[in-house]
Design a protein around this motif. Structure first.
Motif, PDB file in Angstrom:
ATOM      1  N   ARG A  40      35.383  44.900  30.056  1.00 19.33           N
ATOM      2  CA  ARG A  40      36.516  45.136  30.262  1.00 19.33           C
ATOM      3  C   ARG A  40      36.185  45.699  32.319  1.00 19.33           C
ATOM      4  O   ARG A  40      37.324  45.128  32.726  1.00 19.33           O
ATOM      5  N   VAL A  41      34.883  45.697  32.719  1.00 23.04           N
ATOM      6  CA  VAL A  41      35.141  46.085  33.422  1.00 23.04           C
ATOM      7  C   VAL A  41      34.212  45.061  34.524  1.00 23.04           C
ATOM      8  O   VAL A  41      33.635  45.423  35.751  1.00 23.04           O
ATOM      9  N   ALA A  42      33.786  44.144  33.912  1.00 22.18           N
ATOM     10  CA  ALA A  42      32.894  42.797  34.350  1.00 22.18           C
ATOM     11  C   ALA A  42      33.507  42.741  35.297  1.00 22.18           C
ATOM     12  O   ALA A  42      32.744  41.364  35.845  1.00 22.18           O
ATOM     13  N   LYS A  43      34.948  42.449  36.279  1.00 16.78           N
ATOM     14  CA  LYS A  43      35.449  41.837  37.368  1.00 16.78           C
ATOM     15  C   LYS A  43      34.998  42.167  38.752  1.00 16.78           C
ATOM     16  O   LYS A  43      34.775  43.074  38.927  1.00 16.78           O
ATOM     17  N   LEU A  44      34.242  40.912  38.972  1.00 10.31           N
ATOM     18  CA  LEU A  44      33.450  40.777  40.672  1.00 10.31           C
ATOM     19  C   LEU A  44      33.987  40.661  41.743  1.00 10.31           C
ATOM     20  O   LEU A  44      35.472  39.591  41.220  1.00 10.31           O
ATOM     21  N   PRO A  45      33.757  41.192  43.097  1.00 13.03           N
ATOM     22  CA  PRO A  45      35.099  40.579  44.472  1.00 13.03           C
ATOM     23  C   PRO A  45      34.443  39.618  44.958  1.00 13.03           C
ATOM     24  O   PRO A  45      35.563  39.678  45.121  1.00 13.03           O
ATOM     25  N   GLY A  46      32.703  39.725  44.468  1.00 14.54           N
ATOM     26  CA  GLY A  46      33.558  37.705  45.150  1.00 14.54           C
ATOM     27  C   GLY A  46      33.390  36.938  44.533  1.00 14.54           C
ATOM     28  O   GLY A  46      33.255  35.421  44.668  1.00 14.54           O
ATOM     29  N   GLU A  47      33.783  36.730  43.102  1.00 12.51           N
ATOM     30  CA  GLU A  47      33.881  35.495  42.336  1.00 12.51           C
ATOM     31  C   GLU A  47      34.943  34.847  43.094  1.00 12.51           C
ATOM     32  O   GLU A  47      35.710  34.869  43.945  1.00 12.51           O
ATOM     33  N   PRO A  48      34.180  33.314  42.843  1.00 17.14           N
ATOM     34  CA  PRO A  48      33.805  32.581  41.969  1.00 17.14           C
ATOM     35  C   PRO A  48      32.254  32.892  42.301  1.00 17.14           C
ATOM     36  O   PRO A  48      31.589  31.981  41.919  1.00 17.14           O
ATOM     37  N   GLU A  49      32.049  33.237  43.551  1.00 16.44           N
ATOM     38  CA  GLU A  49      30.994  33.124  44.350  1.00 16.44           C
ATOM     39  C   GLU A  49      29.447  33.928  43.776  1.00 16.44           C
ATOM     40  O   GLU A  49      30.079  35.285  42.973  1.00 16.44           O
TER      41      GLU A  49
END
Length: 337
Positions: free
Chosen positions: A156-165
């Motif tokens: 649930r905490v795996a959302k990263l700020p630089g996605e999709p890079e």
């Protein structure tokens, strides 16, 4: 033989200068490396030493990437056992988002320092940190590659700020174990020849163990090796005395010092007890452009490497820059426009 050439920068602190000077020199050298055609510029991680100024490569990658245009910038490497995989993933996701297609994440298992500093780096000091590098690496890749299973406690905490890079992940090593991990995980592999110059069979072990992965269909080997180029062999040997003195002291007493001047180093090495032999497994490729090219091409053939990452330490920043320029000329690298 067509080779990609890159730079591994340990941010050396020269005698008479400061850590801040060394870090500014790293930025200047990165700009120079880009201008003459090097492929990557990686920053190493070392802690609590008067000789090397970068304990936090991620803090230097951003400024270097911001002040260059095309060269790939990365860590050589982040010593993962010190850190939370999520924190590393978030940091390098931010960098990848800021500088799309240019960020590399080189991961290492070594401490990069002495045991006391390793302990000081731990958040929980009630007991030694567990040796769980494979689990850490799997978690890190899960975040960056979006492969954490739904049932994973941190999904649930795996959302990263630089996605999709995302950064390109490399595994660093100088031993058979690192080669096995890199091969079985389908990761590109960087071998530290400047630490262990008897690693050609380890690179072959990596190829034997390589498992195809969606992001890498064939094994990919890069070799980090020490080199120094000058107008003459005599000048290259003279400039190398600074590193030779530092390595001799490190080997004989465990002491690390700021990179000494050529004059200081020459006096030291002329002493009866000063000229300790360089550790047998360390290699120095030095000389003129033709000599260094021949030596580096031999290393690349021995390892079957597609790319070499060059480490150079001199007391003089200008001498270090000139060495990289001469090597670029020797290989006729395409200079950045």
């Amino acid at each position: 033989m067509s080779l990609l050439l890159s730079v591994l920068d340990q941010s050396p602190i020269s005698e008479g200068s400061t850590g801040g000077d060394a870090l500014r020199n790293s930025i200047d050298l990165a700009q120079c490396a880009e201008s003459v055609g090097y492929r990557r510029y990686w920053v190493a991680e070392h802690h609590a030493t008067p000789m090397l100024a970068s304990p936090s490569p991620e803090a230097l990658i951003g400024p270097i990437a911001a002040l260059t245009k095309s060269i790939r910038v990365g860590s050589g490497g982040v010593m993962l056992p010190h850190y939370s995989p999520l924190k590393v993933a978030e940091t390098f996701s931010m960098l990848a988002g800021l500088f799309p297609g240019r960020i590399d994440l080189g991961i290492g298992r070594a401490a990069g320092t002495v045991p006391l500093t390793t302990f000081a780096l731990q958040r929980d000091r009630r007991q030694p940190a567990p040796d769980d590098f494979p689990e850490q690496l799997a978690e890190l890749r899960g975040y960056l590659e979006g492969t954490l299973p739904d049932q994973h406690p941190f999904a649930r905490v795996a959302k990263l700020p630089g996605e999709p890079e995302t950064p390109e992940i490399w595994l660093l090593g100088s031993s058979p174990q690192s080669a096995i991990w890199a091969g079985e995980l389908g990761l590109p592999y960087v071998f530290a020849d400047f630490i262990n110059s008897e690693g050609a069979h380890i690179a072959e072990l990596y190829r034997e163990r390589f498992t195809r992965y969606s992001r890498l269909s064939e094994p990919k080997v890069m070799v980090a090796t020490w080199a120094l180029c000058a107008a003459t062999l005599e000048e290259a040997e003279r400039l190398s005395t600074s590193s030779r003195m530092a390595l001799s002291l490190l080997r004989s007493s465990g002491k690390m010092i700021p990179v000494p001047t050529v004059e200081t180093a020459t006096r030291f090495l002329d002493e009866p007890d000063g000229a300790l032999p360089i550790v047998r497994r360390r290699r120095m490729t030095l000389g003129t452009k033709a000599m260094v090219r021949e030596g580096l091409e031999t290393i690349a053939r021995d390892y079957g490497a597609e790319e070499l990452m060059i480490v150079t330490i001199t007391h003089s920043h200008e001498a270090r820059k000139q060495s990289y320029r001469l090597i670029a000329e020797a290989f006729a690298l395409d200079a950045a426009s």
